[in-house]
Write an enzyme that holds these catalytic residues in place. Structure first.
Site, PDB file in Angstrom:
ATOM      1  N   HIS A 262      -5.558  44.017 -23.956  1.00 22.12           N
ATOM      2  CA  HIS A 262      -6.021  43.511 -22.960  1.00 22.12           C
ATOM      3  C   HIS A 262      -5.789  42.391 -22.757  1.00 22.12           C
ATOM      4  CE1 HIS A 262      -6.888  47.979 -20.912  1.00 22.12           C
ATOM      5  NE2 HIS A 262      -7.546  48.284 -22.351  1.00 22.12           N
ATOM      6  N   ASP A 325     -11.622  48.111 -26.026  1.00 22.33           N
ATOM      7  CA  ASP A 325     -11.118  49.235 -25.497  1.00 22.33           C
ATOM      8  C   ASP A 325      -9.441  49.355 -25.461  1.00 22.33           C
ATOM      9  OD1 ASP A 325     -10.924  47.608 -23.238  1.00 22.33           O
ATOM     10  OD2 ASP A 325     -10.639  49.172 -22.122  1.00 22.33           O
ATOM     11  N   GLU A 326      -9.234  50.863 -25.300  1.00 18.96           N
ATOM     12  CA  GLU A 326      -7.556  51.277 -25.468  1.00 18.96           C
ATOM     13  C   GLU A 326      -6.850  50.282 -26.407  1.00 18.96           C
ATOM     14  OE1 GLU A 326      -7.405  52.943 -21.629  1.00 18.96           O
ATOM     15  OE2 GLU A 326      -7.372  50.462 -21.276  1.00 18.96           O
ATOM     16  N   THR A 327      -7.096  49.761 -27.510  1.00 14.05           N
ATOM     17  CA  THR A 327      -6.319  48.521 -28.243  1.00 14.05           C
ATOM     18  C   THR A 327      -5.407  49.167 -29.439  1.00 14.05           C
ATOM     19  OG1 THR A 327      -8.226  49.388 -30.271  1.00 14.05           O
ATOM     20  CG2 THR A 327      -8.725  47.604 -28.741  1.00 14.05           C
ATOM     21  N   HIS A 328      -3.989  49.824 -28.764  1.00 15.07           N
ATOM     22  CA  HIS A 328      -3.294  50.601 -29.466  1.00 15.07           C
ATOM     23  C   HIS A 328      -2.210  49.958 -30.294  1.00 15.07           C
ATOM     24  CE1 HIS A 328      -5.450  53.676 -26.690  1.00 15.07           C
ATOM     25  NE2 HIS A 328      -5.040  53.462 -25.877  1.00 15.07           N
TER      26      HIS A 328
END
Ligand code: TNX
Length: 515
Positions: A262, A325-328
């Site tokens: 992000h 979060d959401e560290t793809h």
């Protein structure tokens, strides 16, 4: 229901006409204990004085805030004076309260000739005044003069919170909200005894806070938002202004800089933060999980330290939120490496780290606070973190996400975690929500408001009300008071208050609004 004595109030079954309208328990969050007394009632009039604990500037400030709410609608002078004398009035006193009220609770006694709020702290007095507001007729919230009569139902309340952390999160990154818009939200959430405001200050679409030495974060990274609008950011002094405004309402700001994912706005602002040394373009879409700080570059940690040092210096609260979060776009091993290096930086500047619950993967020390945003009741990593001594903050997305649509026809919001009507937001128990996480490991609850689809205060209010009060009650009121029939009746009365406050709330068809 808080039935500790035979006379404790019944929340779920109003028996008299007075209770069906307004009684001592017509309040959100439901008070821990209340003893209505129909023989007593206090009537505000021209001569009413607000007396505050002599020698306490904070008590006086709480009294002034109460007067500021009550004066425009009543037209009464309501002087705020030190409580050296007693008289017809409302007294805000420190000390002498029931021991159970603790650091944030209060006791309230409403009699024919006086109202007395007692607490151990100014925060408790503030909480008591929020209850008192709700006990007055809804018109008291108006900015214009109304007739009254301004009657407060009689009786006694002893009230205190179930959980220490009762939060609201506002995403000022996807769409930027200016100082006045954030203050407006602070005023709204303070009424429901929310005591934490988590500001999501950075994301792919925008960087919203000045950081010394990194001017392009705001001049470039702050210049856009979802949809391509102009974005914006808070200067140091504007951020401090928000912190102070919240503090005066007994709300602690928790700043979040989301990392290592992000981070497109930062990566677009400084080419050297990218592994390939090339700055990507600014981003105004709504996808997630495509950006990452460069885990193996030293400059990354200088950047992170500069950011955390500044946030710590500007923030009196104990937590800095570091996202996670959401560290793809970050390899799992890199994620762990990054967090193990960054959480000690937070500690170095005297703060504790909070993070989205993925942070529980990193076996971090027990001071790190995972914020659970999952959509079911099973999470082994969070359970393991609590077994190591961590507390957990609960924001289950299918219950507490204020950016989810209410139903298919809601014009704003998203649907990925489900549709959330107000009964769904209200219908869960934070004390037993995650399997194998006991209530003693739960720090509290938080209602996040992500802003991919929200552009202004009208939008914020439409999504937050009436669901925010549901989450606030879960955080404050004892589980023994939990009752949908009671809550929905009390919520209906809040609608009248929002009309007078000019709050753009969602008129859920599940609630029998009284206006
Ligand atoms: C998930 S919840 C996100 C956010 C989005 C949100 C939209 C979480 C920690 N990450 O990036 O804004 O969904 O509902």
């Amino acid at each position: 229901m808080a039935v500790t004595t035979a006379t404790a109030a019944t929340f779920s079954a109003p028996t008299t006409a007075a209770q069906a309208g307004k009684s001592l328990t017509s309040v959100i969050p439901a008070p821990a204990e209340a003893w209505p007394d129909a023989r007593q009632a206090f009537r505000l009039n021209w001569g009413t004085v607000i007396f505050t604990e002599a020698g306490s500037r904070e008590a006086m400030a709480v009294g002034r805030q109460l007067a500021d709410v009550l004066r425009p609608s009543t037209g009464y002078p309501l002087p705020v004076l030190p409580a050296l004398a007693r008289g017809h009035g409302i007294s805000l006193l420190l000390g002498g309260a029931d021991a159970r009220v603790g650091q944030e609770g209060y006791q309230l006694a409403v009699e024919r000739d006086q109202i007395v709020i007692r607490a151990n702290t100014p925060a408790g007095l503030y909480a008591g005044t929020q209850t008192l507001r709700q006990l007055l007729p809804a018109q008291v919230e108006s900015k214009t003069r109304h007739q009254g009569p301004w009657v407060v139902p009689g009786g006694r309340i002893v009230d205190y919170p179930r959980f220490a952390h009762r939060g609201a999160m506002l995403d000022v990154a996807r769409h930027f909200f200016g100082v006045d818009e954030v203050k407006r939200y602070i005023d709204q959430i303070a009424q429901y005894k929310i005591n934490r405001l988590h500001l999501h200050l950075s994301d792919d679409q925008g960087w919203r806070i000045e950081i010394p030495g990194w001017p392009r974060l705001t001049s470039h990274g702050g210049s856009t938002e979802v949809g391509g609008g102009p974005g914006g950011f808070y200067t140091r002094s504007q951020y401090l202004e928000l912190v102070a405004y919240a503090k005066a309402r007994y709300i602690t700001v928790i700043p979040e800089i989301d990392m290592p994912g992000h981070t497109n706005a930062a990566l677009a602002s400084y080419a050297e933060l990218n592994c390939n040394g090339i700055a990507p373009p600014l981003y105004t879409g709504t996808s997630v999980g495509f950006s990452s700080l460069c885990i193996d570059k030293e400059i990354t940690y200088k950047f992170v330290e500069d950011v955390i040092r500044e946030l710590a210096a500007l923030t009196p609260g104990e937590y800095i939120h570091i996202g996670g979060d959401e560290t793809h776009a970050t390899k799992p091993a890199d994620y762990v490496k990054f967090m193990q290096r960054v959480t000690p930086i937070v500690a170095k500047y005297g703060k504790k780290a909070a993070g989205w619950h993925e942070i529980a993967k990193t076996q971090s020390d027990p001071s790190v606070l995972p914020q659970y945003w999952g959509t079911d009741d099973v999470d082994e990593e969070v359970v393991a973190a609590t077994q190591r001594g961590s507390k957990v903050l609960l924001s289950p997305a299918h219950k507490s996400y204020l950016d989810m649509k209410y139903d298919r026809s809601t014009p704003l919001g998203l649907t990925w975690a489900g549709l959330i009507e107000v009964d769904t937001a209200y219908g869960w128990n934070p004390g037993s929500f995650i399997r194998n996480v006991p209530e003693s490991s739960v720090l509290g609850v938080e209602a996040p408001l992500w802003s991919e689809t929200l552009e202004n205060s009208d939008h914020i209010e439409f999504m937050a009300f009436p669901r925010l009060p549901a989450i606030a009650e879960l955080g404050w009121s004892p589980w023994s008071t939990h009752d949908w029939a009671s809550f929905s009746r009390r919520l209906a009365l809040q609608g009248d208050r929002w009309v007078h406050q000019g709050v753009n709330f969602y008129r859920s068809p599940t609630i029998a609004w009284t206006s």
